[in-house]
Design an enzyme around this catalytic site. Structure first.
Site, PDB file in Angstrom:
ATOM      1  N   TYR A  19      67.086  24.599 133.637  1.00 50.66           N
ATOM      2  CA  TYR A  19      66.419  23.389 134.151  1.00 50.66           C
ATOM      3  C   TYR A  19      65.381  23.729 135.206  1.00 50.66           C
ATOM      4  O   TYR A  19      64.531  22.912 135.524  1.00 50.66           O
ATOM      5  CB  TYR A  19      67.461  22.373 134.619  1.00 50.66           C
ATOM      6  CG  TYR A  19      67.742  22.316 136.083  1.00 50.66           C
ATOM      7  CD1 TYR A  19      68.689  23.150 136.647  1.00 50.66           C
ATOM      8  CD2 TYR A  19      67.055  21.438 136.913  1.00 50.66           C
ATOM      9  CE1 TYR A  19      68.957  23.098 137.997  1.00 50.66           C
ATOM     10  CE2 TYR A  19      67.306  21.375 138.272  1.00 50.66           C
ATOM     11  CZ  TYR A  19      68.265  22.224 138.808  1.00 50.66           C
ATOM     12  OH  TYR A  19      68.515  22.181 140.161  1.00 50.66           O
ATOM     13  N   THR A 129      69.262  30.099 143.871  1.00 48.64           N
ATOM     14  CA  THR A 129      69.867  29.901 145.193  1.00 48.64           C
ATOM     15  C   THR A 129      70.928  30.978 145.383  1.00 48.64           C
ATOM     16  O   THR A 129      71.828  31.094 144.545  1.00 48.64           O
ATOM     17  CB  THR A 129      70.516  28.510 145.256  1.00 48.64           C
ATOM     18  OG1 THR A 129      69.506  27.534 144.986  1.00 48.64           O
ATOM     19  CG2 THR A 129      71.125  28.244 146.615  1.00 48.64           C
ATOM     20  N   LYS A 214      67.062  27.494 152.244  1.00 48.72           N
ATOM     21  CA  LYS A 214      67.462  26.734 151.045  1.00 48.72           C
ATOM     22  C   LYS A 214      68.901  26.239 151.203  1.00 48.72           C
ATOM     23  O   LYS A 214      69.215  25.072 150.929  1.00 48.72           O
ATOM     24  CB  LYS A 214      67.353  27.640 149.806  1.00 48.72           C
ATOM     25  CG  LYS A 214      67.956  27.046 148.537  1.00 48.72           C
ATOM     26  CD  LYS A 214      67.236  25.805 148.066  1.00 48.72           C
ATOM     27  CE  LYS A 214      67.944  25.156 146.895  1.00 48.72           C
ATOM     28  NZ  LYS A 214      67.297  23.894 146.477  1.00 48.72           N
ATOM     29  N   ARG A 254      65.446   6.856 164.811  1.00 47.84           N
ATOM     30  CA  ARG A 254      65.786   8.264 164.594  1.00 47.84           C
ATOM     31  C   ARG A 254      67.157   8.429 163.928  1.00 47.84           C
ATOM     32  O   ARG A 254      67.796   9.478 164.048  1.00 47.84           O
ATOM     33  CB  ARG A 254      65.764   9.024 165.938  1.00 47.84           C
ATOM     34  CG  ARG A 254      64.342   9.271 166.439  1.00 47.84           C
ATOM     35  CD  ARG A 254      64.313   9.960 167.776  1.00 47.84           C
ATOM     36  NE  ARG A 254      64.956   9.155 168.833  1.00 47.84           N
ATOM     37  CZ  ARG A 254      64.404   8.061 169.372  1.00 47.84           C
ATOM     38  NH1 ARG A 254      63.224   7.631 168.930  1.00 47.84           N
ATOM     39  NH2 ARG A 254      65.023   7.364 170.307  1.00 47.84           N
ATOM     40  N   CYS A 268      74.706  21.944 143.048  1.00 48.01           N
ATOM     41  CA  CYS A 268      74.091  22.476 144.272  1.00 48.01           C
ATOM     42  C   CYS A 268      74.928  22.179 145.510  1.00 48.01           C
ATOM     43  O   CYS A 268      75.445  23.080 146.154  1.00 48.01           O
ATOM     44  CB  CYS A 268      72.713  21.868 144.452  1.00 48.01           C
ATOM     45  SG  CYS A 268      71.733  22.047 142.992  1.00 48.01           S
ATOM     46  N   ARG A 408      80.179   3.278 143.756  1.00 49.69           N
ATOM     47  CA  ARG A 408      78.804   3.714 144.028  1.00 49.69           C
ATOM     48  C   ARG A 408      77.930   2.582 144.591  1.00 49.69           C
ATOM     49  O   ARG A 408      76.712   2.599 144.418  1.00 49.69           O
ATOM     50  CB  ARG A 408      78.156   4.248 142.727  1.00 49.69           C
ATOM     51  CG  ARG A 408      78.607   5.646 142.385  1.00 49.69           C
ATOM     52  CD  ARG A 408      77.997   6.678 143.302  1.00 49.69           C
ATOM     53  NE  ARG A 408      78.423   8.032 142.971  1.00 49.69           N
ATOM     54  CZ  ARG A 408      78.519   9.023 143.821  1.00 49.69           C
ATOM     55  NH1 ARG A 408      78.248   8.797 145.097  1.00 49.69           N
ATOM     56  NH2 ARG A 408      78.897  10.231 143.457  1.00 49.69           N
TER      57      ARG A 408
END
Ligand code: SAJ
Length: 428
Positions: A19, A129, A214, A254, A268, A408
């Site tokens: 991907y 990664t 990363k 903030r 990930c 969700r």
């Protein structure tokens, strides 16, 4: 080498057409470079050469066919076809082992292949990664195999991707990008090469800083989602709607609190915090604890489901439960580390029947109606857009008992006649 890059004459090999690798190969080909994609899965090679993409991504087949039409891209599983290239871009997966240690087997195998075919002066780019200090280790591996001197006889860079599936091509062009070289010259060459299509800002640093950056990006996200999930637990203690509270808190200039949910999936976020910590000597509480909080969210969803079953005096072992959504995130077909699958595992031995439906992944049922027909509870486990417009008044007529659990935050106002529970919805 710089001249060949600037003239667009550099020959590029992309190792691993997944991907990230396939879109990257397409971008360089359509930027005018001769690109050879190297992939060990022969069926993927054939598909790509016939103009078919094996990954789901908007625009990918048109862009792939354009690259092939220009004669700038072809795929191969033969290492001889990528001999003496100017640039090797390694885009292979770096999964975790059971014990959360990194499996660098795919990367080492790719680097060994590159070492066997590269020429003096080649630029090697690792996009995968990886744990900190990996790029320099791979440079030593090449030195050992070829007797080259890193930084002199070849250049090496870590250039992580930041793309979000579903908008890869846009983000490959407009996201900022970091080039971490084992030497400054390596970073310079890579930056020049990628600016053939990257319009975002580009930055140069060392390979180890780039590797840590990363991993920090995704660890930052994972820890912040865990914080939002802890706020959801608190919302159940205080009887409030955590999403209303988050929306109001985020009016602070903030403050940007993330969204609580049934969990954190994908290939990930569940992985990168472990990669970041793996070579470290000391343990780190916050980062590991955040992983535990996020991995615990399917259990909260289970508690909410059982609370609703109790409210209607339905013993769990008699309940038919329809789980809507299996993918790890909305409008995706990717189920890697999906919290929806973790939730199904959590309840399947305690209820009478679990039905599943996902418009992108499939499931035991082919439609929402089929999943809900005669069911006692519906649990929303993925934020697919298709689940935002469901007509619960109509769907409720199909159900035996009307329980709705929202994992969700798709349901703002629970439908009439339903026993409702939702993650972070402490007011129910
Ligand atoms: N999630 C929440 N709450 C949130 C945001 C996400 O529960 O507020 C969940 C999602 O439902 C999903 C998981 O977290 O299950 C991961 O979602 P994601 O939006 O982070 O998606 P990924 O993993 O596909 O993409 C991330 C991105 N990283 C960052 O945003 C810092 C992407 O830019 C990276 O390129 C990608 O990881 C990667 O490949 O590293």
């Amino acid at each position: 080498m710089m001249e060949r890059i600037e003239k667009g004459e550099a020959k590029i090999a992309v190792i691993g057409l997944g991907y990230i690798g396939l879109p990257t190969a397409i971008m360089f080909a359509n930027a005018g470079f001769q690109v050879t994609g190297y992939e060990i899965r022969e069926e993927v090679v054939e598909e790509i050469n016939s103009g078919k993409a094996h990954i789901v991504e908007p625009d990918i087949e048109n862009l792939l066919r354009e690259a092939i039409r220009r004669g700038n891209l072809r795929a191969t599983s033969n290492p001889d076809d990528i001999r003496d290239m100017d640039v090797y871009i390694v885009c292979v997966q770096t999964p975790l082992n059971e014990d959360k240690s990194p499996d660098l087997g795919y990367l080492e195998s790719a680097i060994k292949t590159v070492a066997g075919v590269m020429k003096r002066g080649s630029l090697v780019v690792i996009e995968s990664t990886v744990p900190p200090l990996t790029t320099v280790k791979m440079a030593s591996l090449i030195e050992k195999i070829r007797g080259f001197k890193a930084g002199e006889d070849f250049y090496m860079v870590h250039a992580p991707e930041r793309v979000m599936p579903g908008r890869i091509f846009r983000e490959l062009v407009y996201n900022s990008r970091i080039f971490g070289g084992i030497t400054p010259e390596s970073a310079e060459l890579a930056e020049r090469l990628y600016r053939s299509f990257v319009k975002g800002q580009t930055f140069k640093t060392s390979s180890t800083v780039s590797e840590v950056v990363k991993l920090m990006e995704n660890t930052f996200r994972d820890v912040n989602i865990a914080l939002a999930n802890e706020f959801a637990y608190l919302a159940h203690q205080y009887g409030i709607n955590v999403f209303e509270a988050i929306e109001l808190a985020n009016t602070h200039p903030r403050v940007r609190i993330h969204l609580p949910g049934i969990g954190v999936g994908g290939h990930c976020l569940p992985k990168d915090p472990h990669l970041l910590l793996w070579p470290a000597k000391d343990d780190f509480g916050l980062i590991r604890l955040a992983r535990e909080v996020n991995d615990g969210m399917p259990l909260l969803a289970k508690d909410l489901l059982f609370s609703a079953l109790k409210a209607v005096n339905l013993p769990p072992e008699k309940a038919v439960v329809a789980v809507l959504g299996l993918a790890y995130k909305g409008n995706s077909d990717d189920v890697r580390n999906s919290p929806a699958l973790a939730f199904v595992d959590e309840i399947k031995d305690d209820v009478k029947e679990v039905r599943t439906y996902d418009p992108f992944v499939g499931g035991s049922c082919g439609t929402v109606e089929e999943a809900l027909h005669g069911a006692d509870a519906a649990v929303i486990a993925t934020d697919h857009d298709a689940f935002r417009e469901l007509n619960w008044e109509e769907l409720g007529k199909l159900m035996r008992t009307r329980i709705l659990v929202d994992g969700r935050h798709l349901i703002e106002k629970p439908p009439e006649g339903f026993v409702f529970r939702g993650i972070g919805r402490g007011e129910y």
